[in-house]
Design a protein around this motif. Structure first.
Motif, short mmCIF file in Angstrom:
data_model
loop_
_atom_site.label_atom_id
_atom_site.label_comp_id
_atom_site.label_asym_id
_atom_site.label_seq_id
_atom_site.Cartn_x
_atom_site.Cartn_y
_atom_site.Cartn_z
N ARG A 142 -5.80 12.51 -5.73
CA ARG A 142 -5.62 12.78 -4.30
C ARG A 142 -5.82 14.27 -4.08
O ARG A 142 -5.10 15.10 -4.62
CB ARG A 142 -4.23 12.36 -3.83
CG ARG A 142 -4.00 12.64 -2.36
CD ARG A 142 -2.62 12.18 -1.96
NE ARG A 142 -1.60 12.85 -2.71
CZ ARG A 142 -1.15 14.06 -2.42
NH1 ARG A 142 -1.66 14.74 -1.40
NH2 ARG A 142 -0.21 14.62 -3.14
N SER A 187 0.82 -1.20 0.00
CA SER A 187 0.00 0.00 0.00
C SER A 187 0.86 1.26 0.00
O SER A 187 0.58 2.23 -0.72
CB SER A 187 -0.93 0.00 1.21
OG SER A 187 -1.69 1.20 1.27
N GLU A 188 1.93 1.25 0.79
CA GLU A 188 2.83 2.41 0.82
C GLU A 188 3.55 2.58 -0.50
O GLU A 188 3.73 3.71 -0.99
CB GLU A 188 3.82 2.25 1.97
CG GLU A 188 3.17 2.32 3.35
CD GLU A 188 4.16 2.03 4.46
OE1 GLU A 188 3.97 2.55 5.57
OE2 GLU A 188 5.12 1.26 4.21
N LEU A 233 5.50 9.88 2.19
CA LEU A 233 4.10 9.61 1.92
C LEU A 233 3.24 10.72 2.50
O LEU A 233 3.45 11.15 3.63
CB LEU A 233 3.68 8.26 2.52
CG LEU A 233 4.50 7.05 2.08
CD1 LEU A 233 4.01 5.79 2.77
CD2 LEU A 233 4.43 6.88 0.56
N GLN A 256 1.85 6.39 -7.12
CA GLN A 256 0.82 7.34 -7.56
C GLN A 256 1.36 8.78 -7.52
O GLN A 256 1.08 9.58 -8.43
CB GLN A 256 -0.41 7.22 -6.66
CG GLN A 256 -1.17 5.91 -6.81
CD GLN A 256 -2.24 5.75 -5.77
OE1 GLN A 256 -2.68 6.73 -5.17
NE2 GLN A 256 -2.66 4.51 -5.53
N THR A 260 1.16 4.10 -2.97
CA THR A 260 0.96 5.54 -2.74
C THR A 260 2.10 6.35 -3.33
O THR A 260 1.88 7.40 -3.95
CB THR A 260 0.84 5.81 -1.23
OG1 THR A 260 -0.26 5.06 -0.69
CG2 THR A 260 0.60 7.29 -0.97
#
Length: 766
Positions: free
Chosen positions: A568, A82-83, A526, A89, A86
């Protein structure tokens, strides 16, 4: 040939050995005492070990500075999928935004081609020197263009010499009895532009039948090239330079079509001469201090051929002819040609010289190009391309002496960018090196010795790094060290970072070294997991590639991270940006002129032009077309929508030749989104807005839009104010308004206003 020769004439040995020692290594050792033997062995061993340690140390230092893949791999080794997703992205958002930024930096008004200028020449009849009469219709034309393009007109006009001659056309009517005046006009336009496809229907058939009489024209660029080569005989304008009597012949029609300067000059000359303007040759004297004679052929070549060729530069007999030209020489000449193009209002000459400057740009001449481009007589377009070169080649520039001569504002502008191609450790190293060099220059400048370059002077001995004061160095770096994203320096245990902190060059260590009060681990890479203000990582290509590869390894083969791209939003929404909602824009467009943003403001200083309605509509259409591009759609889906809209507006503004600040004004006011304004508002749009007063007026206009939109929506829906207003603005924007509705203490039943006139006033909203 290179051997040493003794005094007796015999060849000496390349190495000089003691006369008592044997030439063999073993004999030397045997004749040496035991203590000397141990010293020799120790000295040889220590020398080899020292050299080996130097090589290993240099290799480690080099590998650490260049192995970016290993550094980022070590950082993300403990991250979960998941990190990693992120961070990918974030990189992809920057990648698509960088593409739009590059396109915006490349944007500039297109230079009109010879075809476009000759079309305008025919439409507006600039400096026409012959009149063609066909079916009682008079067509002002230009002798040089028609003679070069059509054999029939060449023969016809040769029989009617003289400026301002009137020629009746009969042969065309005999060749095509059905030809009308409009068809004849289309024929002339085709000769000027080389485009005969504009005429359709019967006119096209008539023009096809006229090919036998008039002849099939050649390509326009070929005829213009021949016209340039034959200008020595057919030219009707002579260019002279004040410092030299050499003549350069050209054609009045070409000068009037391509350059506003020459067009106005020829028009003034024609008005001054009046009816006496029968001479076939016009003499124009140019100031060689403004337009050097050596660039005369470069100027004429660009007028006729739409290209800038520096090989046409005229050189003095004593000046060496450099072939091929060095990049610096080409840049110096292109800069002078650019000045000539701006003075003559000749866009093809200015933009052609800009292209030559960028083609010859390298690390050695980058600073000189940036300094020239930043001047008022320079080029914003060249400055943007040179800054892009600085960002892309930052590592090589940081390892060269060019870094030491760089001005602080250039270095700061490069470090501000999210697209700087360097790791933060390399950035920090370059900044410290730059600061130390600036401090050395300051020490040399304030040297107290009256006699420089003496044995005791600073300039003779040089300044050592150990002599530098950390306090002075910290003052030099105080304005620039903040642009180094210390949170992204990897490895986090870098000696360079630790030494900078220990020396006091960095006032506040990175967050990952401090941690938060709860002792939890913070991840500054992040968004949402940092302990302070978030600084997004730079789009450093080696890091991005490795992170993408690591995520693909985690998720399996064939899984593209780009498919997971999501939009985001910022943690604190920009309330003014949300006014770009379509409903708010339409409401603002329908406001009466008395409630709109006042544009008729006195011009004091620093003003910018506001485009007229036609230009705004053209810009609106261009922006709409750009939004249909695949790259823009992808950027809107994956990136920061506000930044995407800004880059699109910036590109449109630059394509229309307006200053960059116009994009900010039009973006905030919302002018680019309007379909059409009433005619009574046209005069207001043609005013000029001072830069200093833009921000307060935009805030006032935005507040007016928000308040009126809130009132109208509340009355139309019949709902409470809070619910209606929240449809327009987010909840965080309602905080200030909600505070006024909180009752503190006992409130009076009726609120009154005292205006000082002795009367009691009740507000209308109660």
């Amino acid at each position: 040939m290179g051997a040493n020769v003794s005094s007796s004439g015999e060849k000496a040995s390349p190495t000089c050995n003691p006369p008592t020692a044997s030439s063999s290594k073993g004999n030397i050792i045997a004749k040496s005492p035991p203590s000397d033997l141990m010293k020799i062995k120790k000295r040889k061993h220590s020398g080899f070990a020292t050299l080996r340690r130097k090589i290993i140390r240099h290799y480690k230092r080099l590998s650490k500075s260049l192995d970016h893949a290993r550094a980022i791999r070590d950082l993300i080794s403990t991250w979960n999928s998941s990190e990693l997703s992120t961070l990918v992205q974030e990189y992809e958002q920057l990648a698509v935004l960088k593409e739009l930024t590059i396109q915006a930096d490349l944007a500039r008004p297109p230079a009109p081609s010879a075809k476009q200028d000759l079309s305008d020449l025919y439409d507006y009849k600039f400096c026409a020197d012959v009149e063609l009469v066909f079916q009682r219709a008079v067509f002002p034309a230009h002798r040089a263009i028609l003679s070069a393009r059509c054999p029939y007109f060449r023969r016809l006009l040769a029989a009617h010499p003289g400026r301002g001659a009137r020629v009746t056309i009969d042969a065309a009517a005999a060749a095509a009895p059905g030809m009308r005046a409009a068809t004849f006009s289309a024929l002339l336009r085709g000769l000027y532009t080389g485009d005969f496809a504009a005429a359709g229907g019967e006119d096209a058939d008539v023009l096809a039948r006229l090919s036998d009489e008039f002849g099939t024209p050649n390509a326009l660029d070929g005829d213009l090239q021949e016209l340039l080569e034959g200008a020595g005989e057919s030219g009707d304008v002579v260019l002279l330079f004040s410092a030299n009597s050499q003549e350069f012949r050209c054609h009045r029609a070409i000068l009037a079509a391509r350059s506003l300067f020459f067009r106005n000059l020829l028009a003034r000359r024609a008005r001054a001469e009046g009816d006496a303007a029968t001479a076939t040759t016009t003499r124009i004297v140019l100031d060689e201090n403004v337009i050097p004679r050596r660039y005369a052929l470069v100027l004429l070549h660009s007028l006729y051929v739409d290209a800038v060729d520096l090989s046409c530069v005229l050189r003095a007999a004593t000046e060496p002819d450099v072939k091929p030209k060095t990049p610096q020489l080409a840049i110096d000449e292109a800069m002078e040609v650019h000045q000539i193009g701006r003075f003559l209002d000749l866009a093809i000459l200015s933009q052609g010289s800009e292209d030559i400057i960028i083609e010859n740009l390298n690390t050695d001449n980058m600073l000189s190009v940036l300094r020239w481009a930043s001047q008022p007589h320079g080029s914003d377009w060249v400055y943007r391309q040179a800054m892009h070169f600085l960002r892309e080649e930052f590592v090589s520039i940081a390892n060269s002496p060019v870094l030491y001569d760089m001005e602080q504002h250039l270095l700061m502008e490069a470090l501000k960018s999210d697209y700087l191609q360097a790791s933060e450790l390399e950035v920090l190293t370059a900044v410290i090196k730059w600061g130390e060099q600036q401090l050395m220059k300051q020490i040399e400048e304030r040297e107290p010795n009256l006699l420089s370059h003496t044995a005791h002077s600073v300039s003779k001995k040089g300044v050592k790094k150990r002599d530098l004061s950390d306090r002075e160095l910290r003052e030099i770096l105080s304005d620039i060290i903040g642009y180094v994203r210390l949170e992204h320096v990897i490895p986090t245990t870098s000696d360079i970072l630790n030494n900078a902190i220990r020396r006091g060059l960095i006032s506040r260590p990175p967050l990952h070294m401090l941690g938060d009060e709860l002792g939890e681990r913070v991840n500054p890479w992040l968004a949402g997991q940092q302990g302070g203000v978030y600084k997004r990582p730079r789009l450093f290509t080696p890091y991005m590639d490795e992170v993408k590869a690591a995520l693909e390894e985690r998720l399996g083969e064939g899984v593209a991270p780009s498919s997971q791209c999501r939009v985001r939003m910022s943690h604190i929404p920009d309330t003014l940006y949300m006014l770009e909602d379509k409903e708010c824009q339409q409401y603002y467009a329908d406001l009466p002129s008395s409630q709109r943003l006042p544009l008729a403001v006195d011009i004091i200083a620093g003003d910018i032009p506001v485009p007229d309605l036609d230009t705004v509509q053209a810009m609106t259409k261009r922006e709409s077309d750009l939004h249909q591009l695949t790259s823009v759609q992808r950027a809107l889906a994956c990136g920061d929508r506000r930044a995407v809209h800004h880059e699109i507006k910036l590109r449109v503004v630059r394509e229309f030749g307006l200053p960059d600040m116009v994009a900010d004004v039009l973006s905030n006011v919302g002018q680019l989104h309007h379909e059409e304004e009433p005619k009574e508002r046209r005069s207001a749009a043609q005013m000029r807005v001072p830069v200093q007063k833009v921000a307060p007026e935009l805030i006032a206009a935005s507040t007016l839009v928000m308040e009126d939109s809130y009132s109208l929506s509340a009355e139309a829906s019949g709902c409470s104010h809070d619910s209606s207003y929240s449809d327009v603005m987010p909840d965080i924007a309602m905080a200030a308004r909600s505070l006024s509705q909180i009752s503190i203490g006992e409130a009076s039943p009726t609120a009154t206003l005292d205006l000082g006139d002795g009367n009691i006033h009740v507000p209308a909203f109660l």
